[in-house]
Design an enzyme around this catalytic site. Sequence first.
Site, PDB file in Angstrom:
ATOM      1  N   SER A 196       0.827  -1.209   0.000  1.00  0.00           N
ATOM      2  CA  SER A 196       0.000   0.000   0.000  1.00  0.00           C
ATOM      3  C   SER A 196       0.858   1.253   0.000  1.00  0.00           C
ATOM      4  O   SER A 196       0.333   2.346  -0.200  1.00  0.00           O
ATOM      5  CB  SER A 196      -0.951   0.005   1.203  1.00  0.00           C
ATOM      6  OG  SER A 196      -0.259  -0.332   2.364  1.00  0.00           O
TER       7      SER A 196
ATOM      8  N   HIS B  10      -2.956  -3.298  -5.918  1.00  0.00           N
ATOM      9  CA  HIS B  10      -3.299  -2.765  -4.595  1.00  0.00           C
ATOM     10  C   HIS B  10      -4.795  -2.891  -4.341  1.00  0.00           C
ATOM     11  O   HIS B  10      -5.591  -2.091  -4.817  1.00  0.00           O
ATOM     12  CB  HIS B  10      -2.837  -1.299  -4.500  1.00  0.00           C
ATOM     13  CG  HIS B  10      -3.095  -0.684  -3.155  1.00  0.00           C
ATOM     14  ND1 HIS B  10      -3.353   0.656  -2.976  1.00  0.00           N
ATOM     15  CD2 HIS B  10      -3.132  -1.230  -1.921  1.00  0.00           C
ATOM     16  CE1 HIS B  10      -3.537   0.892  -1.685  1.00  0.00           C
ATOM     17  NE2 HIS B  10      -3.414  -0.238  -1.041  1.00  0.00           N
TER      18      HIS B  10
ATOM     19  N   GLU C  79      -5.911  -0.742  -7.490  1.00  0.00           N
ATOM     20  CA  GLU C  79      -4.966   0.116  -8.206  1.00  0.00           C
ATOM     21  C   GLU C  79      -3.920  -0.798  -8.849  1.00  0.00           C
ATOM     22  O   GLU C  79      -3.266  -1.579  -8.151  1.00  0.00           O
ATOM     23  CB  GLU C  79      -4.294   1.098  -7.243  1.00  0.00           C
ATOM     24  CG  GLU C  79      -5.249   2.152  -6.703  1.00  0.00           C
ATOM     25  CD  GLU C  79      -4.616   3.089  -5.671  1.00  0.00           C
ATOM     26  OE1 GLU C  79      -5.161   4.182  -5.463  1.00  0.00           O
ATOM     27  OE2 GLU C  79      -3.594   2.714  -5.059  1.00  0.00           O
TER      28      GLU C  79
ATOM     29  N   ASN D  11      -4.403   6.979  -1.615  1.00  0.00           N
ATOM     30  CA  ASN D  11      -3.733   7.430  -0.398  1.00  0.00           C
ATOM     31  C   ASN D  11      -3.057   8.780  -0.571  1.00  0.00           C
ATOM     32  O   ASN D  11      -2.742   9.448   0.396  1.00  0.00           O
ATOM     33  CB  ASN D  11      -2.709   6.395   0.079  1.00  0.00           C
ATOM     34  CG  ASN D  11      -3.397   5.307   0.886  1.00  0.00           C
ATOM     35  OD1 ASN D  11      -4.467   5.519   1.429  1.00  0.00           O
ATOM     36  ND2 ASN D  11      -2.793   4.139   0.935  1.00  0.00           N
TER      37      ASN D  11
END
Length: 513
Positions: free
Chosen positions: A126, A147, A159, A197
Amino acid sequence: MTERVHALEGAPVLVIGAGIMGAGIAQVAAQAGHPVRLFDARPGAAASARGKLTATFDNLVAKGRMLRDVADATLTRIVPIDDIDAAADVALVVEAIVEDLDVKRSLLRDLEARVGADCVLASNTSSLSITAMSQGMQHPGRLVGMHFFNPVPLMQLVEIVSGLRSDPAVAEAVHALATRWGKAPVHARSTPGFIVNRIARPYYAETLELLQIGAATPRQLDACLRGAGFRMGPCELMDLIGHDTNFAVTHAVYTANFFDKRFKPSLVQRELVDAGWLGRKSGHGFYDYGQGIVVPTADAFDPLPIAAFVPPGVNPVVAGRGPVAERLATALHGEGFGVERNTAVDWVGLVVGDAQLRLTDGRRAGALGAEVAVFDLPLTDAAFATLAWAASPGASRAWCDAAPQWLRILGFTPQRIADVPGLVVARTVAMLINEAADAVQQGVCTEDGADTAMKLGVNYPAGPFAWLAAWNPHAVVSLLDALDASERGERYRVSPWLRQRAESTRLANLKGA
Ligand code: NAI
């Protein structure tokens, strides 16, 4: 490329790491028909993960939400193994082991010696760089990030992360595979935080900043962002994620961006971590969970008859143009006011006698005059959604009492906070758009990719580019410039992409006019 796509379809998959993520990935691959081998360095962990899945499926079957033979067939496809060599024939390996670059690198090197030359390797990291992870590999082109989001069986977003040396055909093949697994994959370039993120940072950062300067309470901020359509406010969300985890991600993105102040972590969060107030899991974060889960609500507000707030002989005037001005005019009309308009001004709001109630443009009410109140950006059409407002320090007591009553008449639940630039929703959404614009400019993702990722990865009510289209690039840039002028730091610098978009939109409008 087509060859690889065919090679992956229904082919045996090895999942390494049978923790929370690995178990979920094994389940999703098995449900899509792949034979799955599950390996974990901790003896018994893979078998135990399969055991837990059996119990989950039994439960679903008992509730009539899964057919027995589907459950049995899926479970039969998942085989725990205690030696990676028992998976030498797989076409895809997905690793979900501990988040440590050296450990992951050594696993990848080891894997290359055991699996076939065509085998695709995917990492569920991550936060680590796929480019850095590929160092030392014989065939770095075969490595991509895959991900997934937690819980894997429920979250649609994946992702697909390409490092500098990832083979584009491999990224395409894994993207196509994720689609066949029922997921919504989005391509991303390996940069700190990937898409979600990274773009999500301001959602937490703006609230932490407002808390740090004492502009509002956690409950008020959560209520305002819930009012804008977010499923959870930032404080309750950070409490759910855990402040240790959220702080670590922020810190990782900040460090990886060479200490760019835009990503600077917050002392407010640092204090919570130092206190061990990690959120729900420790029973205390911004909120106290001793009595159960907290649903933040706005301060109580007493609506009073508006007639008491209209000076004799004065009619309210709706100022400016655009969707918010139209909304104000419609609301006033609905309340039986004769609606006067003034479209000659370059701001939006309401004029009542000498007093103004203005949609925030990023400047504080105090910078706009004495008898002025500003209100936040209404992001949804929902009736009586919580909306922040602030008064100029020069405003009379009468206008401070009247302004929230007018907001109520206009269809909002007013929430008074300190007179800060860009209030709550406007500055947060502008910063989310700004971060997304930078991500697109830097080739991290496309506009559509960013919108999909934020809606599916963190359940945002809309994506940053959908907000940009509905708002107005020029207004977003002006708001950020006003914040920048007020804060005088690096944090609110405008993305060159966004400034260009504002310019091109303005020029197109001039041409059309
Ligand atoms: P976890 O701690 O639940 O599971 C990790 C598993 O890997 C453990 O069972 C451990 O015994 C095993 N393991 C550790 N080193 C190993 C090695 N060298 N070889 C084989 N097995 C090994 O961790 P979790 O949460 O499942 O995370 C795994 C990966 O997924 C990490 O890279 C994490 O950053 C990433 N991730 C986690 C998310 C989350 O919400 N937990 C979300 C998205 C990605």
